[in-house]
Structure formats: C-alpha cells, structure tokens
Design a protein around this motif. Sequence first.
Motif, PDB file in Angstrom:
ATOM      1  N   PHE A 141       1.032  -1.201  -0.038  1.00  0.00           N
ATOM      2  CA  PHE A 141      -0.040  -0.077   0.206  1.00  0.00           C
ATOM      3  C   PHE A 141       0.853   1.124  -0.033  1.00  0.00           C
ATOM      4  O   PHE A 141       1.907   1.175   0.749  1.00  0.00           O
TER       5      PHE A 141
ATOM      6  N   SER B 172       1.855   9.003  -1.984  1.00  0.00           N
ATOM      7  CA  SER B 172       2.721   9.734  -2.481  1.00  0.00           C
ATOM      8  C   SER B 172       2.489  11.126  -1.806  1.00  0.00           C
ATOM      9  O   SER B 172       1.309  11.736  -1.784  1.00  0.00           O
TER      10      SER B 172
ATOM     11  N   THR C 198       7.354   8.681  -1.436  1.00  0.00           N
ATOM     12  CA  THR C 198       6.365   7.751  -1.339  1.00  0.00           C
ATOM     13  C   THR C 198       6.433   6.731  -0.270  1.00  0.00           C
ATOM     14  O   THR C 198       7.540   6.132  -0.372  1.00  0.00           O
TER      15      THR C 198
ATOM     16  N   PRO D 278      -4.630  -7.375  -6.130  1.00  0.00           N
ATOM     17  CA  PRO D 278      -5.062  -5.936  -6.443  1.00  0.00           C
ATOM     18  C   PRO D 278      -6.682  -5.949  -5.953  1.00  0.00           C
ATOM     19  O   PRO D 278      -6.913  -4.853  -5.424  1.00  0.00           O
TER      20      PRO D 278
ATOM     21  N   VAL E  65      -8.477  -3.155  -3.196  1.00  0.00           N
ATOM     22  CA  VAL E  65      -9.379  -2.091  -3.358  1.00  0.00           C
ATOM     23  C   VAL E  65     -10.541  -2.266  -2.698  1.00  0.00           C
ATOM     24  O   VAL E  65     -11.060  -1.241  -2.157  1.00  0.00           O
TER      25      VAL E  65
ATOM     26  N   ILE F 181      -9.394  -0.644   0.718  1.00  0.00           N
ATOM     27  CA  ILE F 181      -9.359   0.603   0.554  1.00  0.00           C
ATOM     28  C   ILE F 181     -10.730   1.416   0.690  1.00  0.00           C
ATOM     29  O   ILE F 181     -11.213   2.296   1.483  1.00  0.00           O
TER      30      ILE F 181
ATOM     31  N   ASP G 121      -8.081   8.386  -0.782  1.00  0.00           N
ATOM     32  CA  ASP G 121      -8.451   8.592  -2.145  1.00  0.00           C
ATOM     33  C   ASP G 121      -7.249   8.682  -2.975  1.00  0.00           C
ATOM     34  O   ASP G 121      -7.221   8.475  -4.117  1.00  0.00           O
ATOM     35  N   ARG G 122      -6.291   8.896  -2.026  1.00  0.00           N
ATOM     36  CA  ARG G 122      -4.885   9.137  -2.991  1.00  0.00           C
ATOM     37  C   ARG G 122      -3.913   7.709  -2.772  1.00  0.00           C
ATOM     38  O   ARG G 122      -2.924   7.531  -3.367  1.00  0.00           O
ATOM     39  N   ALA G 123      -4.495   6.690  -1.860  1.00  0.00           N
ATOM     40  CA  ALA G 123      -3.834   5.339  -1.657  1.00  0.00           C
ATOM     41  C   ALA G 123      -3.914   4.410  -2.750  1.00  0.00           C
ATOM     42  O   ALA G 123      -4.891   4.318  -3.346  1.00  0.00           O
ATOM     43  N   THR G 124      -2.744   3.792  -2.989  1.00  0.00           N
ATOM     44  CA  THR G 124      -2.620   2.920  -4.060  1.00  0.00           C
ATOM     45  C   THR G 124      -1.948   1.784  -3.814  1.00  0.00           C
ATOM     46  O   THR G 124      -1.547   1.432  -2.381  1.00  0.00           O
ATOM     47  N   PHE G 125      -2.365   0.685  -4.410  1.00  0.00           N
ATOM     48  CA  PHE G 125      -1.721  -0.785  -4.334  1.00  0.00           C
ATOM     49  C   PHE G 125      -0.869  -1.228  -5.489  1.00  0.00           C
ATOM     50  O   PHE G 125      -1.364  -1.230  -6.482  1.00  0.00           O
ATOM     51  N   GLY G 126       0.378  -1.822  -5.136  1.00  0.00           N
ATOM     52  CA  GLY G 126       1.185  -2.099  -6.390  1.00  0.00           C
ATOM     53  C   GLY G 126       2.491  -2.768  -5.855  1.00  0.00           C
ATOM     54  O   GLY G 126       2.736  -2.884  -4.958  1.00  0.00           O
TER      55      GLY G 126
END
Length: 208
Positions: free
Chosen positions: A30, A33, A102, A113, A117, A120, A133-138
């Motif tokens: 998770f 940035s 980040t 993934p 989602v 989140i 809303d800015r959190a990402t997974f990768g």
Amino acid sequence: MKYEWKKQEKAFYLPPSEPTLITVPAYPYFMLSGEGNPNSEAFAEAVGVLYSLSYAIKMLPKKGPAPEGYHEYSIFPLEGVWDLSEQGRLKAGLDKDELVYTIMIRQPDFVTPALAVEIIEKVKRTKPQPLLDRATFGSCEDGLCVQMLHSGPYDDEPASFSKMEQYCAQQGLRRISKTHREIYLSDARRTQPEKLKTVLRFLVSREE
C-alpha cells in the motif's frame, strides 16, 4: 506458523551497520505519495492511513471468512522512498519542505489487487479520511542495491550515506539516482533519536 519478517527476512530488514550489496525482489505495497516536511501533521496522517489499511488486512479473519492463502503474520515496517523537488535540488543544504516522498507498507503475498481495492473502500466507510483517495496498491522492485543499518537521528544519515558511497567506489558500483529508500525499524514517536534504527538503501549498477 506466524510469519515474522524480523526472523525470516533478516537480509532485507536487519542488515549490518556497514554497507552491503543485496538484490531486492518485488513486493506488494500500500502506498501514498506526497511532498513536504516529514515532521508535519500531513505526513503523520498519511502514515496513519497506511497503518489503517494494513491492520484492516491483518484483521480480516476476525471480520468474516479469511481470504485464500491467509496466514498469521507481523505487520511489516513503514518504508519511504525519498527525493527532492526541482527547487530543493537548487538550494544549499537540505530544505525538508522540498522533500518528495512515497511512503508504503509491504503486504503479504496473499493480498491481490482486487482485495486491496476492497479494503481501501472498506476503510473509507469505517474511518473516512481524504487521503484514502490517494492510496494505491502495487508492486515495487528495488533490484540491485547497497544498504546498511543506520543507528541514531535521521539528521545524521548523511554520514551513513557517505559510507555507502565509499563502498560503491571500492566495489566498482555506481549509484543510479539520488533517490533512496528508508525502512523504519523504530517508532520515532516513542524512541529517543539516538536509539532510532533505520535501514538505508539505494539502487546501484555495476560499472562497465
């Protein structure tokens, strides 16, 4: 058997206090940035968001059926990849307000993934926070790196980076960029600066 990163991945998380060469594979994270001073309230809020997501994953079996492949584990430590803004690069000395980062927390391999989602969205409902809303997974893969354990205040890190640069010169290695990764083994809110433990890591290539 509970998965303990401190015991089972010492090479990546508990390196010696002298520079070493290591190849770091891809891991799922998770991530969030941002930019600015890491001593700010905004940064603290971003860290809180990552921990909310991480604990939501860990507690899944207590909220319903566990996802496929779930196993007991310890929450991984906070990490950050750090750089400077273009303006910050022009200034003499380090202006923390010009930092670009980040921050991230690694997740177990069973986290897909789709599950990320779902988590989140779930945390948005239970613990609303605009930063979600800015959190990402990768996936992040560092590859060939030089790393070492830095003991003491964050402001003293330049001395450790100097050791790492010297090691590169001796071993025929070249630092790829000025960005670097920090892995925080200590909680800065509860630890005296002189007792902080931080893994420092940057990407390298072998000289031709």
